[in-house]
Motif scaffolding. Sequence first.
Motif, PDB file in Angstrom:
ATOM      1  N   ALA A   1      57.567  51.792  56.884  1.00  0.00           N
ATOM      2  CA  ALA A   1      58.342  50.698  56.336  1.00  0.00           C
ATOM      3  C   ALA A   1      58.377  50.570  54.949  1.00  0.00           C
ATOM      4  O   ALA A   1      59.522  50.218  54.323  1.00  0.00           O
ATOM      5  CB  ALA A   1      57.705  49.137  56.877  1.00  0.00           C
ATOM      6  N   LYS A   2      57.531  51.201  54.252  1.00  0.00           N
ATOM      7  CA  LYS A   2      57.796  51.426  52.959  1.00  0.00           C
ATOM      8  C   LYS A   2      58.565  52.476  52.260  1.00  0.00           C
ATOM      9  O   LYS A   2      59.374  52.142  51.547  1.00  0.00           O
ATOM     10  CB  LYS A   2      56.284  52.051  52.234  1.00  0.00           C
ATOM     11  CG  LYS A   2      54.964  51.080  52.436  1.00  0.00           C
ATOM     12  CD  LYS A   2      54.953  49.959  51.489  1.00  0.00           C
ATOM     13  CE  LYS A   2      53.903  49.031  51.784  1.00  0.00           C
ATOM     14  NZ  LYS A   2      53.961  47.715  51.355  1.00  0.00           N
ATOM     15  N   ASN A   3      58.373  53.551  53.355  1.00  0.00           N
ATOM     16  CA  ASN A   3      59.718  54.486  53.134  1.00  0.00           C
ATOM     17  C   ASN A   3      61.071  53.994  53.205  1.00  0.00           C
ATOM     18  O   ASN A   3      61.988  54.709  52.502  1.00  0.00           O
ATOM     19  CB  ASN A   3      59.265  55.720  53.991  1.00  0.00           C
ATOM     20  CG  ASN A   3      58.366  56.698  53.586  1.00  0.00           C
ATOM     21  OD1 ASN A   3      57.809  56.586  52.504  1.00  0.00           O
ATOM     22  ND2 ASN A   3      57.789  57.712  54.395  1.00  0.00           N
ATOM     23  N   ILE A   4      61.223  53.145  54.031  1.00  0.00           N
ATOM     24  CA  ILE A   4      62.661  52.592  54.430  1.00  0.00           C
ATOM     25  C   ILE A   4      63.175  52.269  53.245  1.00  0.00           C
ATOM     26  O   ILE A   4      64.638  52.374  52.886  1.00  0.00           O
ATOM     27  CB  ILE A   4      62.771  51.481  55.569  1.00  0.00           C
ATOM     28  CG1 ILE A   4      64.086  51.524  55.999  1.00  0.00           C
ATOM     29  CG2 ILE A   4      62.175  50.387  54.890  1.00  0.00           C
ATOM     30  CD1 ILE A   4      64.465  52.641  56.960  1.00  0.00           C
ATOM     31  N   HIS A   5      62.556  51.586  52.263  1.00  0.00           N
ATOM     32  CA  HIS A   5      63.276  51.086  51.052  1.00  0.00           C
ATOM     33  C   HIS A   5      63.785  52.387  50.189  1.00  0.00           C
ATOM     34  O   HIS A   5      64.691  52.273  49.588  1.00  0.00           O
ATOM     35  CB  HIS A   5      61.941  50.507  50.085  1.00  0.00           C
ATOM     36  CG  HIS A   5      61.660  49.073  50.558  1.00  0.00           C
ATOM     37  ND1 HIS A   5      62.142  47.946  50.055  1.00  0.00           N
ATOM     38  CD2 HIS A   5      60.890  48.779  51.393  1.00  0.00           C
ATOM     39  CE1 HIS A   5      61.471  47.015  50.511  1.00  0.00           C
ATOM     40  NE2 HIS A   5      60.772  47.381  51.434  1.00  0.00           N
ATOM     41  N   ARG A   6      62.886  53.550  50.086  1.00  0.00           N
ATOM     42  CA  ARG A   6      63.147  54.420  49.419  1.00  0.00           C
ATOM     43  C   ARG A   6      64.560  55.398  49.883  1.00  0.00           C
ATOM     44  O   ARG A   6      65.243  55.552  49.111  1.00  0.00           O
ATOM     45  CB  ARG A   6      61.958  55.629  48.921  1.00  0.00           C
ATOM     46  CG  ARG A   6      62.250  56.635  47.973  1.00  0.00           C
ATOM     47  CD  ARG A   6      61.149  57.518  47.761  1.00  0.00           C
ATOM     48  NE  ARG A   6      60.646  58.275  48.765  1.00  0.00           N
ATOM     49  CZ  ARG A   6      59.336  57.843  48.923  1.00  0.00           C
ATOM     50  NH1 ARG A   6      58.378  57.381  48.198  1.00  0.00           N
ATOM     51  NH2 ARG A   6      58.806  58.675  50.042  1.00  0.00           N
ATOM     52  N   LEU A   7      64.428  55.294  51.256  1.00  0.00           N
ATOM     53  CA  LEU A   7      65.601  55.974  52.073  1.00  0.00           C
ATOM     54  C   LEU A   7      66.908  55.222  51.613  1.00  0.00           C
ATOM     55  O   LEU A   7      68.020  55.795  51.403  1.00  0.00           O
ATOM     56  CB  LEU A   7      65.271  56.052  53.311  1.00  0.00           C
ATOM     57  CG  LEU A   7      64.345  57.171  54.002  1.00  0.00           C
ATOM     58  CD1 LEU A   7      64.182  56.885  55.458  1.00  0.00           C
ATOM     59  CD2 LEU A   7      64.883  58.263  53.713  1.00  0.00           C
TER      60      LEU A   7
END
Lengths: 82, 82
Positions: free
Chosen positions: B8-14
């Motif tokens: 869920a944190k990564n989805i921001h960066r993606l």
Amino acid sequence: MGRAEFEAKNIHRLFAQRILMLRTDRGWSQEVLAELAGLHRNYIGHVERDEINVGIENIFKLAIAFEMSIGELLTFDNQGEG
Amino acid sequence: MGRAEFEAKNIHRLFAQRILMLRTDRGWSQEVLAELAGLHRNYIGHVERDEINVGIENIFKLAIAFEMSIGELLTFDNQGEG
């Protein structure tokens, strides 16, 4: 801009309906979905009643709960109607 | 829950990378994208620098600007890696 504005409003309702449909199709209570998504049960209620502008992070958590990609979760049959 | 939280944190960066890539591929300035999406130019900067939890309504406006469905916009090549 008129069309984009109109559809941006609709996307909330489409998303609310999509979550409700997926959850009830699986026979899950709001509590079960909340548990699987790592969200509060009251939050699921807000989403399904179209009372909240869901953020990308929580959309992603819901996708994980339904074992779908975020792209699949946000594919609406009636997107683009009208 | 660990994995869901992590991703869920990564989805921001993606998402930030996806918007930046789509915009620059088309040779658009942030101002052009903002105009097409009906959003403020500063908001586009926040999205691309991963400083904001973008809501579904604005995700949809960005999809319209790129002439993609919201499902296409949120399909990441590297989703599910790891």
